[in-house]
Design a protein around this motif. Structure first.
Motif, mmCIF file in Angstrom:
data_model
loop_
_atom_site.group_PDB
_atom_site.id
_atom_site.type_symbol
_atom_site.label_atom_id
_atom_site.label_comp_id
_atom_site.label_asym_id
_atom_site.label_seq_id
_atom_site.Cartn_x
_atom_site.Cartn_y
_atom_site.Cartn_z
ATOM 1 N N ASN A 58 0.843 -1.276 0.023
ATOM 2 C CA ASN A 58 0.004 0.148 -0.006
ATOM 3 C C ASN A 58 0.840 1.371 -0.027
ATOM 4 O O ASN A 58 1.778 1.406 0.831
ATOM 5 N N ILE A 59 0.506 2.235 -1.073
ATOM 6 C CA ILE A 59 1.406 3.274 -1.223
ATOM 7 C C ILE A 59 0.526 4.629 -1.141
ATOM 8 O O ILE A 59 -0.474 4.453 -1.852
ATOM 9 N N LEU A 60 0.937 5.684 -0.105
ATOM 10 C CA LEU A 60 0.112 6.892 -0.099
ATOM 11 C C LEU A 60 0.523 7.499 -1.149
ATOM 12 O O LEU A 60 1.783 7.865 -1.302
ATOM 13 N N LEU A 61 -0.482 8.132 -2.230
ATOM 14 C CA LEU A 61 0.070 9.073 -3.190
ATOM 15 C C LEU A 61 -0.458 10.420 -3.210
ATOM 16 O O LEU A 61 -1.863 10.603 -2.843
ATOM 17 N N SER A 112 -4.550 9.861 -2.564
ATOM 18 C CA SER A 112 -5.126 8.510 -3.030
ATOM 19 C C SER A 112 -4.276 7.544 -2.325
ATOM 20 O O SER A 112 -3.050 7.802 -1.945
ATOM 21 N N VAL A 113 -4.677 6.242 -2.053
ATOM 22 C CA VAL A 113 -3.915 5.078 -1.811
ATOM 23 C C VAL A 113 -3.882 4.095 -2.698
ATOM 24 O O VAL A 113 -5.050 3.703 -3.113
ATOM 25 N N VAL A 114 -2.780 3.552 -3.443
ATOM 26 C CA VAL A 114 -2.665 2.601 -4.325
ATOM 27 C C VAL A 114 -2.412 1.325 -3.516
ATOM 28 O O VAL A 114 -1.332 1.160 -2.860
ATOM 29 N N SER A 115 -3.130 0.244 -3.737
ATOM 30 C CA SER A 115 -2.839 -0.988 -3.238
ATOM 31 C C SER A 115 -2.545 -2.057 -4.551
ATOM 32 O O SER A 115 -3.477 -2.180 -5.257
ATOM 33 N N VAL A 116 -1.405 -2.671 -4.122
ATOM 34 C CA VAL A 116 -1.208 -3.541 -5.346
ATOM 35 C C VAL A 116 -0.956 -4.666 -4.787
ATOM 36 O O VAL A 116 -0.203 -5.200 -3.715
ATOM 37 N N ASN A 117 -1.610 -5.729 -5.290
ATOM 38 C CA ASN A 117 -1.618 -7.199 -4.939
ATOM 39 C C ASN A 117 -0.453 -7.721 -5.034
ATOM 40 O O ASN A 117 0.171 -7.791 -6.075
ATOM 41 N N ILE A 168 -6.919 1.521 -6.558
ATOM 42 C CA ILE A 168 -6.969 2.903 -5.999
ATOM 43 C C ILE A 168 -7.967 3.357 -5.274
ATOM 44 O O ILE A 168 -9.058 3.515 -5.812
ATOM 45 N N PHE A 169 -7.641 4.061 -4.070
ATOM 46 C CA PHE A 169 -8.991 4.489 -3.281
ATOM 47 C C PHE A 169 -8.533 6.022 -3.401
ATOM 48 O O PHE A 169 -7.511 6.529 -2.827
ATOM 49 N N GLY A 170 -9.655 6.823 -3.782
ATOM 50 C CA GLY A 170 -9.478 8.247 -3.792
ATOM 51 C C GLY A 170 -10.302 8.706 -2.414
ATOM 52 O O GLY A 170 -11.187 8.856 -2.340
ATOM 53 N N LEU A 230 -13.990 7.700 -2.685
ATOM 54 C CA LEU A 230 -14.718 7.772 -1.298
ATOM 55 C C LEU A 230 -15.721 9.276 -1.422
ATOM 56 O O LEU A 230 -15.585 9.919 -0.630
ATOM 57 N N THR A 231 -16.625 8.988 -2.231
ATOM 58 C CA THR A 231 -17.467 10.258 -2.388
ATOM 59 C C THR A 231 -18.985 9.709 -2.327
ATOM 60 O O THR A 231 -19.109 8.431 -2.221
#
Length: 492
Positions: A198-201, A219-224, A232-234, A456-457
């Motif tokens: 998981n990386i905070l972008l 956003s947070v990028v989650s890479v399996n 990507i979670f915005g 997340l809107t």
């Protein structure tokens, strides 16, 4: 046959009465046909197997050096090809020095430095061998038409070979400088958290007025870690009352972040206010004393704790994208292709409420298929005065996917130095160089499948004024760990 009648041997020539076993080294210089054929052979050998022309017709010591260097290069290229096909991550790890122990991490730039030096040495060697080959040709003995042809071929081959080696040296040098500027040399490789990296972008304008800089894109990028699938979670920048993960900010706000109404420390309680609150109006170094040493900043660490609290997942790394450098990267990649769904203005916004966009816009992004340069793409990602933050988040995600599509091996290789130079001014991250191999392998897998985006809107049933964080965390778990498809029982 008497001694008097034996054929006399000239110095450096073969016996004339016998079949010449060394026509390349001892040619019949009186025959233009022979010398022309010899010229073609020498030039071709120098092109295909550098050093062989000298071994056959010139300085054998120089020839041995050239042949040895050529053999070594071939072995290296075969090895690189095999490793690239088997595991690109291993090759990246070798070149970035991931195999060097942590206590010698300062030496991790050595492999690329050695590669750069070798390429420059090859460029010099090939130039020397080509010039020496032209000397061995002896143009005055060659047919007139062949002088120009063999000369052009030899010089052209030298330009291609030495130019290619110089370019490869430049690529190695640019890669070494970029890696040192973007990624931290220290820090061990870590295991994925619950199967994900998981990386905070973060995205923001970090040029003028850095003290008041706020993160416009979060956003947070989650890479399996197995499949490379990307989710990507915005996170809306104005999301209020969010919880923090365990740490100094949770100690300060045990019931969620509280609103501020200070012109110095920011307005409202949005997550994008954290950097100003922690670094400008608070003692960030006291809250996060190890942040700078680990390649981060207190404001970024506070934002990371907030993102962890909102999503309910651990986020070990961050990547900050400077919007000014963002435009340079897109230009370095040759632009991006975007389908624009509504007309958008370029410009800093209205001078007063209700001012028509036609009065303040410095230009427009029209509807339809657009090939955007960096400046246009930057406005596309930032424009919000005629739409809203939710639309802007969608456009930012669309642009991220378009940029990823441009990162093809051919495009990056042909534009590598421009991309690397732009990257130095674009990205700041705490990802260590030792992790690059893993992420390269995952990036290759990720290109083979679509990216899942969850904003997340209100579009996903989230109240932007009073978010239900338990619901958000449940949404995240469902996205990352979907239940297996139900299997029907066979008919009895």
């Amino acid at each position: 046959m008497s001694v008097a009648s034996a054929p006399r041997l000239g110095r450096g020539s073969a016996p004339r009465s016998l079949v010449n076993p060394y026509p390349i080294r001892y040619p019949d210089s009186s025959s233009r046909d022979v010398m022309t054929r010899r010229a073609w052979w020498l030039v071709a050998l120098n092109l295909l197997i550098p050093g062989s022309a000298q071994a056959l017709a010139g300085n054998r010591r120089l020839g041995r050096v050239g042949l040895g260097a050529t053999l070594f290069l071939w072995v290296c290229l075969v090895f690189i090809g095999i490793v690239t096909l088997a595991s690109p991550a291993v090759l990246v790890g070798l070149m970035t020095g991931a195999w060097i122990p942590e206590w010698l991490s300062a030496l991790r730039g050595i492999p690329l430095l050695v590669a750069q030096g070798l390429m420059m040495a090859y460029a010099l060697l090939w130039a020397i061998l080509t010039v020496d080959t032209l000397r061995l040709v002896r143009f005055v003995k060659v047919k007139p038409w062949a002088r120009l042809a063999t000369g052009v071929l030899a010089v052209g081959a030298m330009v291609l070979s030495t130019g290619g080696a110089v370019y490869a040296a430049g690529v190695a040098g640019s890669a070494r400088e970029s890696l040192g500027a973007i990624f931290t040399q220290t820090g061990p490789a870590i295991e994925p958290v619950d199967g994900y990296y998981n990386i905070l972008l973060l995205g923001a304008d970090s040029g003028d007025g850095r003290d008041s800089m706020r993160f416009d894109s979060i956003s947070v990028v989650s890479v399996n870690a197995d499949s490379g699938a990307v989710t990507i979670f915005g996170i809306p920048r104005d999301m209020p009352g969010f919880p923090f993960a365990e740490g100094p900010m949770q100690d300060k706000y045990p019931n969620g972040h509280e609103s501020h109404t200070s012109p110095t420390c920011g307005w409202g309680s949005g997550i994008n206010q954290l950097r100003t609150e922690v670094e400008v109006c608070g003692d960030g170094n006291a809250l996060y004393p190890d942040a700078v040493e680990n390649g981060s900043e207190p404001g970024i660490e506070a934002t990371k704790d907030a993102a962890e609290g909102i999503l309910g997942i651990q986020i070990p790394y961050y990547a900050f994208i400077d919007m000014y450098g963002f435009a340079a990267l897109i230009d370095a990649l040759g632009g991006v292709d975007i389908t624009v769904s509504e007309r958008l203005p370029k410009g800093g916004g209205p001078a007063y409420d209700g001012q028509p966009a036609e009065d303040w816009a410095i230009g427009w992004i029209e509807v339809g298929e657009q090939h955007m340069d960096g400046d246009t793409a930057q406005w596309y990602a930032r424009s919000r005065y005629t739409t809203n933050d939710w639309d802007r988040m969608t456009r930012q995600r669309q642009l991220q996917e378009a940029i990823l599509a441009q990162f093809t091996p051919a495009n990056v290789l042909t534009r590598f130095q421009e991309v690397a130079a732009a990257g130095q001014h674009l990205v700041q991250t705490d990802i260590p160089q030792s992790m690059l191999g893993y992420f390269v392998e995952l990036a290759i897998k990720a290109k083979e499948q679509p990216i899942t985006t969850i904003e997340l809107t209100p579009l996903n049933g989230i109240d932007d004024r009073d978010p239900d964080y338990a619901y958000i965390q449940e949404l995240v778990q469902q996205a990352l760990y979907p239940p297996p498809p139900a299997t029907s029982e066979p008919a009895g």
